[in-house]
Design an enzyme around this catalytic site. Structure first.
Site, short mmCIF file in Angstrom:
data_model
loop_
_atom_site.label_atom_id
_atom_site.label_comp_id
_atom_site.label_asym_id
_atom_site.label_seq_id
_atom_site.Cartn_x
_atom_site.Cartn_y
_atom_site.Cartn_z
N CYS A 1 56.17 25.47 26.49
CA CYS A 1 57.19 25.65 25.45
C CYS A 1 57.94 26.98 25.54
CB CYS A 1 56.58 25.45 24.06
SG CYS A 1 55.04 26.31 23.81
N HIS B 1 17.30 70.49 43.29
CA HIS B 1 17.73 71.50 42.32
C HIS B 1 16.51 72.07 41.63
CE1 HIS B 1 21.02 68.66 42.74
NE2 HIS B 1 21.82 69.70 42.57
N THR C 1 21.12 64.96 37.59
CA THR C 1 21.79 65.12 38.88
C THR C 1 22.71 63.94 39.15
OG1 THR C 1 20.07 63.94 40.07
CG2 THR C 1 19.77 66.31 39.83
N SER C 2 23.55 64.11 40.18
CA SER C 2 24.49 63.03 40.49
C SER C 2 23.73 61.76 40.89
CB SER C 2 25.44 63.46 41.61
OG SER C 2 24.71 63.98 42.68
#
Lengths: 134, 506
Positions: B137, B418, B494-495
């Protein structure tokens, strides 16, 4: 001293600026440069003591360049300003004030162009930097 | 307040009758302040029928509903841009809402939704680009046209949050200039910015919402508009009430509807709102007598990057002091800048006064009151992972006097990279990484104090992980010790912890 240097035709290929710097010891801070085939237009701040600057300008003119000195001033475009006052406390020179009727006014005699903190801070771009030839 | 002060002395109908006859007595809110001070609330209430208020400032929660009409063949809007600024679709086929803060996709915040609204009000031509869904439509998938506000069937301004009762002032204790929605804030308490109309502020003059509510007729953008209820973040208990308002954009005056750009923050809309307060009792005369000296706001330190209500408050200050051009902070005189316009606020109050005096504006009573008990609560961060959800708690630490050899052994044994260095009270004094150890070996150094990093970037327990990820990337590091308020080490993140969490999630 801010100047606009215009070099045309056969002079375009000549190292006018370098020669001037070498001769006078003035420093050239290039703000804008437009280089075309037969036209060169540079907006430059010439830095040095007054004698150096004057000599540099004289030297440029002697070498066939047209030199226009100008200063920049900030003005308020009253059609755009909404008198909010966001600029007032940013001016290091106290060059913008709010009057008793809350209108924001710029005092050109106090304004020292260069920082333009007010120009960036204006939300409606009513503070504009304009060039005036001297 | 005693019942005396609430005793009705005139009705809205009587005021409207006087407006019709042309003998209504109207004053602006700042004039009322002087009258009440000089003559007292009772006398003022007898003499004055209406007090007009006004405010003019950047109100980000503003925008307009637009109906474009149907094209042939028709389109059901999936996305729509006006002068390159996207309006929000997701309504019926050709309805959209243009919000004041949406930046242009080409010019960014230099031209935003607020500027589109201003240009519409000015009658300027607007380029429209539509992306359609393409249905049976509504088959059209792409459409470009140029319109003005006159081509729109409706352009109805509906602002979810306008006319803040008052607003906290801003300063900056940090050592760099910051660019905020309160404008440019210079370092080391270099300036203070503030917003709101003080004694002219509509809600400051009717703080109990006796006359302002759903259905109150107002000045909005130079036209007659209406309050349609409480605004978002409405917080009346602490005098930070807000209103939702609507008005016909087609009738507005561009003088009071102005696009704005806050440098390095975003685009917005300056909008003018004025509200008439009928003086129905002595209490209202007293309330409209409020002065700048009596309205206090905190000066908030935006140098601390926290949620607005968690930023430190430097001190409280009155609008009178803010408007004087300077305030005192820690014994220093600091200059102030409003970021909303009193000149325009006053002009709006004056204009509304004139409309009423000239019989062009009639007052209404609200059909429903604005709630008085709302609170403005923060967003719960239920899905946001925080440091404490991920960090390693039994963190291994070292002492400054430890030998490189021992530290190297621990790192290999525990498979860690670390090692926070702490003092005897477990307070953080530095950090060493396996990389530092390799460096030490290469340079023949023997104790930790010679190689450790002393300026340690740290995290706190409640920090969202996104912030940690930002820090790691910004400082090009791979781990952060987690510390408490006393700088005691309570964990490490940490990452690899981050990749573990995010890697398994997605």
């Amino acid at each position: 001293m801010k100047v606009r240097i215009l070099v045309e035709k056969d002079k375009v290929s000549e190292p006018i600026i370098s020669k001037t710097i070498y001769k006078t010891g003035a420093q050239f801070y290039i703000i804008e440069a437009k280089v075309e085939k037969d036209k060169k237009e540079l907006t430059v701040e010439i830095i040095g003591d007054k004698e150096q600057v004057d000599e540099a300008i004289e030297n440029l003119e002697k070498s066939g360049a047209k030199v226009k000195k100008f200063i920049e001033r900030v003005t308020i475009d009253r059609d755009l300003c909404v008198d909010c006052g966001a600029c007032v406390s940013l001016c290091p020179w106290y060059a913008i004030e709010i009057k008793d009727n809350w209108e924001v006014v710029h005092l050109p005699e106090k304004c020292i162009p260069g920082c333009e903190l007010c120009v960036t801070a204006c939300p409606v771009k009513a503070l504009v930097k304009r060039e005036f030839e001297v | 307040m005693s019942n005396d002060k609430k005793k009705p002395i005139r009705t809205i109908e009587e005021i409207n009758e006087k407006i019709k006859k042309g003998d209504v007595v109207v004053v602006t809110a700042d004039e009322m302040t002087k009258i009440v001070k000089e003559e007292g609330a009772e006398k003022a209430a007898k003499e004055i029928d209406v007090v007009t208020t006004g405010t003019f400032g950047m109100m980000c929660s503003s925008g307009a509903f637009l109906n474009f009409g149907h094209s042939d063949p028709p389109v059901k809007i999936k996305r729509v841009w006006l002068n390159d600024v996207e309006a929000t679709a997701g309504l019926a086929a050709v309805d959209a809402y243009i919000g004041a803060t949406r930046p242009s996709r080409t010019l960014g915040i230099e031209y935003g939704g607020g500027h589109v609204i201003e240009d519409l009000v000015k009658g300027k031509e607007i380029e429209v680009e539509i992306e359609g869904y393409g249905t049976d439509c509504y088959p059209v998938k792409k459409l470009e046209t140029i319109i003005t506000i006159h081509d729109l069937n409706q352009a109805i301004m509906v602002n979810p949050r306008n006319a803040y009762q008052k607003y906290a002032a801003a300063t900056n204790s940090s050592d760099r200039t910051i660019y905020t929605y309160m404008g440019t804030l210079l370092p080391n308490y270099g300036n203070v910015t503030f917003s709101g109309a003080g004694e002219l502020s509509p809600l400051m003059n009717d703080p109990d919402y006796e006359t302002i509510g759903l259905g109150t007729r107002i000045f909005l953008g130079g036209a007659q508009g209406y309050v349609i209820g409480e605004g978002t973040q409405h917080n009346p208990k602490t005098q930070f009430g807000t209103l939702m308002v609507k008005g016909n954009l087609k009738e507005m005056d561009p003088r009071y509807v102005r696009g704005a750009t806050v440098y390095r923050y975003g685009s917005s809309l300056f909008i003018g709102v004025g509200i008439p307060i009928p003086i129905l009792n002595v209490g209202l005369a007293e309330k409209t007598g409020i002065s700048d000296e009596e309205i206090f706001v905190p000066i908030v330190d935006y140098g601390v990057p926290r949620r607005a209500d968690l930023r430190p408050v430097v001190r409280k200050v009155s609008y009178a002091e803010l408007k004087s051009g300077k305030v005192e902070i820690n014994g220093m005189s600091v200059r102030t800048s409003p970021v909303s316009s009193f000149k325009m606020a006053k002009e709006i109050a004056e204009t509304l006064k004139k409309w009423i005096e000239q019989g062009e504006f009639f007052l209404t009573l609200p059909v429903e009151r604005v709630p008085l008990d709302r609170e403005f609560r923060p967003m719960p961060l239920r899905k946001t992972l925080r440091v404490k959800d991920v960090m390693v708690r039994d963190v291994i630490t070292a002492k400054e006097s430890d030998s490189i050899e021992n530290v190297a052994k621990i790192m290999i044994e525990k498979e860690i990279n670390h090692l926070p260095v702490v003092d005897e009270n477990n307070k953080l004094v530095g950090i060493v990484t396996s990389w530092d150890i390799s460096k030490a070996v290469a340079q023949g150094l023997d104790t930790l104090d010679k190689i450790m990093t002393r300026e340690v970037i740290t995290a706190t327990e409640d920090e969202p992980l996104e912030e940690v990820a930002k820090k790691l990337s910004k400082f090009n590091i791979s781990g952060l010790p987690v510390v408490d308020k006393e700088k005691k080490v309570i964990g490490i993140i940490t990452s690899s912890d981050l990749s573990r969490v995010w890697g398994s999630k997605k």
